[in-house]
Design an enzyme around this catalytic site. Structure first.
Site, mmCIF file in Angstrom:
data_model
loop_
_atom_site.group_PDB
_atom_site.id
_atom_site.type_symbol
_atom_site.label_atom_id
_atom_site.label_comp_id
_atom_site.label_asym_id
_atom_site.label_seq_id
_atom_site.Cartn_x
_atom_site.Cartn_y
_atom_site.Cartn_z
ATOM 1 N N HIS A 1 -1.172 -10.358 -1.746
ATOM 2 C CA HIS A 1 -0.065 -10.002 -2.972
ATOM 3 C C HIS A 1 -0.845 -8.841 -3.557
ATOM 4 O O HIS A 1 -0.523 -8.770 -4.975
ATOM 5 C CB HIS A 1 0.413 -11.275 -3.675
ATOM 6 C CG HIS A 1 1.301 -11.898 -3.107
ATOM 7 N ND1 HIS A 1 0.969 -12.742 -1.820
ATOM 8 C CD2 HIS A 1 2.891 -11.768 -3.030
ATOM 9 C CE1 HIS A 1 2.215 -13.384 -1.650
ATOM 10 N NE2 HIS A 1 3.253 -12.711 -2.230
ATOM 11 N N CYS B 1 6.209 6.428 4.516
ATOM 12 C CA CYS B 1 4.833 5.566 4.063
ATOM 13 C C CYS B 1 3.947 6.001 3.041
ATOM 14 O O CYS B 1 3.220 5.245 2.299
ATOM 15 C CB CYS B 1 4.023 4.952 5.270
ATOM 16 S SG CYS B 1 4.865 3.867 6.411
ATOM 17 N N HIS C 1 0.883 -1.162 -0.072
ATOM 18 C CA HIS C 1 0.060 -0.237 0.166
ATOM 19 C C HIS C 1 0.936 1.138 0.067
ATOM 20 O O HIS C 1 2.219 1.212 0.200
ATOM 21 C CB HIS C 1 -0.966 -0.015 1.328
ATOM 22 C CG HIS C 1 -0.372 0.238 2.577
ATOM 23 N ND1 HIS C 1 -1.024 0.649 3.751
ATOM 24 C CD2 HIS C 1 0.894 -0.253 2.988
ATOM 25 C CE1 HIS C 1 -0.121 0.678 4.626
ATOM 26 N NE2 HIS C 1 0.964 0.368 4.370
ATOM 27 N N HIS D 1 4.034 -5.176 3.523
ATOM 28 C CA HIS D 1 3.870 -5.773 4.730
ATOM 29 C C HIS D 1 3.338 -7.106 4.947
ATOM 30 O O HIS D 1 2.807 -7.543 3.902
ATOM 31 C CB HIS D 1 2.957 -4.897 5.868
ATOM 32 C CG HIS D 1 3.123 -3.580 5.965
ATOM 33 N ND1 HIS D 1 4.122 -2.874 6.980
ATOM 34 C CD2 HIS D 1 2.707 -2.433 5.339
ATOM 35 C CE1 HIS D 1 4.366 -1.702 6.830
ATOM 36 N NE2 HIS D 1 3.241 -1.203 6.055
ATOM 37 N N GLU E 1 0.768 -5.130 11.458
ATOM 38 C CA GLU E 1 1.468 -4.541 10.232
ATOM 39 C C GLU E 1 2.826 -4.970 10.062
ATOM 40 O O GLU E 1 3.538 -5.080 9.181
ATOM 41 C CB GLU E 1 1.026 -3.081 10.050
ATOM 42 C CG GLU E 1 1.658 -2.384 8.673
ATOM 43 C CD GLU E 1 1.020 -1.292 8.494
ATOM 44 O OE1 GLU E 1 -0.151 -0.942 8.010
ATOM 45 O OE2 GLU E 1 1.613 -0.032 9.100
ATOM 46 N N HIS F 1 4.903 0.203 -0.506
ATOM 47 C CA HIS F 1 5.724 -0.474 0.334
ATOM 48 C C HIS F 1 4.890 -1.614 0.645
ATOM 49 O O HIS F 1 3.626 -1.733 0.483
ATOM 50 C CB HIS F 1 6.278 0.080 1.385
ATOM 51 C CG HIS F 1 5.305 0.617 2.355
ATOM 52 N ND1 HIS F 1 4.609 1.908 2.145
ATOM 53 C CD2 HIS F 1 4.993 0.120 3.527
ATOM 54 C CE1 HIS F 1 3.910 2.189 3.080
ATOM 55 N NE2 HIS F 1 3.949 0.943 3.845
#
Length: 149
Positions: free
Chosen positions: A75, A25, A16, A31, A135, A29
């Site tokens: 994904h 952020c 996201h 998680h 996260e 990137h």
């Protein structure tokens, strides 16, 4: 009969970016998310029910959460609709799983969305008690039904 809580753990990888954020952020990137789903209810007492003694079949809970969240977001790239020209970023060769949300895709907003999705699919005698969404290994958000009544 006693109320019992059941918890099932789920894992998914998701990317996201946070539109207009003032830190790193804001860049795309990913998680490795861990989602804990806890439901509450009384074990079934009907001896003719194949789920006798269960609050809910863990397999049924897995099916709900997988269909509503994991299978969709694993994904995937998730961006807010606030991103200018966000639709033009959906390049099929790179982003087969691409979702545009009505909200900023923070851990906090995602967990609230997940709660709404899951609540609507639970059996009548079972309530969503809480969610916990990691996260990162050290950062998570929590949602409790008692806080949202």
């Amino acid at each position: 009969m006693a109320k019992i809580r059941l918890t099932k753990e789920f894992h998914f990888e998701m990317a996201h970016a946070l539109w207009n954020y003032d830190g790193l952020c804001k860049n795309i990137h990913g998680h490795s998310y861990i989602l804990y789903v806890t439901v509450i209810g009384e074990p079934i007492e009907d001896v003719s029910n194949p789920k006798l003694g269960m609050v809910m079949d863990f397999g049924d809970l897995k099916k709900i959460v997988s269909e509503e969240i994991v299978d969709q977001l694993d994904h995937a790239l998730v961006l807010s609709k606030a991103v200018p020209n966000v639709e033009s970023l959906n390049i099929p060769e790179m982003f087969e799983r691409f979702f545009i949300t009505e909200y900023q895709p923070t851990c906090e907003n995602m967990i609230a969305d997940f709660a709404d999705r899951i609540k609507g699919r639970l059996p009548e005698h079972v309530q969503l008690h809480s969610l916990k969404l990691h996260e990162t290994a050290t950062s998570f958000a929590e949602w409790y039904a008692s806080d949202n009544e």
